[in-house]
Design an enzyme around this catalytic site. Sequence first.
Site, mmCIF file in Angstrom:
data_model
loop_
_atom_site.group_PDB
_atom_site.id
_atom_site.type_symbol
_atom_site.label_atom_id
_atom_site.label_comp_id
_atom_site.label_asym_id
_atom_site.label_seq_id
_atom_site.Cartn_x
_atom_site.Cartn_y
_atom_site.Cartn_z
ATOM 1 N N HIS A 111 1.173 -1.012 0.155
ATOM 2 C CA HIS A 111 0.227 -0.344 0.237
ATOM 3 C C HIS A 111 1.165 0.907 -0.031
ATOM 4 O O HIS A 111 2.245 1.113 0.398
ATOM 5 C CB HIS A 111 -1.242 -0.209 1.450
ATOM 6 N N GLU A 176 8.510 0.924 -3.386
ATOM 7 C CA GLU A 176 7.736 0.009 -3.131
ATOM 8 C C GLU A 176 8.242 -1.101 -3.629
ATOM 9 O O GLU A 176 7.979 -2.565 -3.511
ATOM 10 C CB GLU A 176 6.824 0.223 -3.960
#
Length: 196
Positions: A111, A176
């Site tokens: 996320h 990420e």
Amino acid sequence: MKIRVAVLIGGRGSNMDALLAAARDPAYPAEIVLVLSNNPAASGLATATAAGVPILAIDHRPYKGDRAAHEVAIDAALRAVGVEVVCLAGYMRVLTPFLVGAWAGRILNIHPSLLPAYPGLHTHRRALEAGETQHGCTVHLVTQGVDEGPILAQAVVPVLPDDTEATLAACVLIQEHRLYPAALADFARALRRPLP
């Protein structure tokens, strides 16, 4: 023995790319055995095919809003190839209690915020509007609450004075792509660790 992982994508799957790249290392403790999408046109499916990973599209539209029935088909596909862990990578559908329960403790998600801050959508815009000086990304276990599951790993990026939503998103995405493979590796090793 490597953990067997399926990656669920909705579009291009850039985090899937990062997981596939990590899994090419013979020492990596997980192997990607399936890339699955609810969108037959997802460009990430072609990427996975080019990498030699089996793909499957289970289009949600024929299920006409019956999300649980769609997930029953997904669950059957995962079990048919011996999947042990599911990684969501840009899979934008909120999972129902059926799939969350069937794979409890075995579904990971990444996320783009430092949870518990900014669950849901538009995380970069919300961080900028709030005047945050730090932002980042989180790998967490999926539970029924949106972006509420136990946190496995986080990476922090500074919010610069001239950052826009686009520049901040780009900086977070770099993290990420580093964080997700590392978190999956740690998770896979922990699953294989013998009990004391």
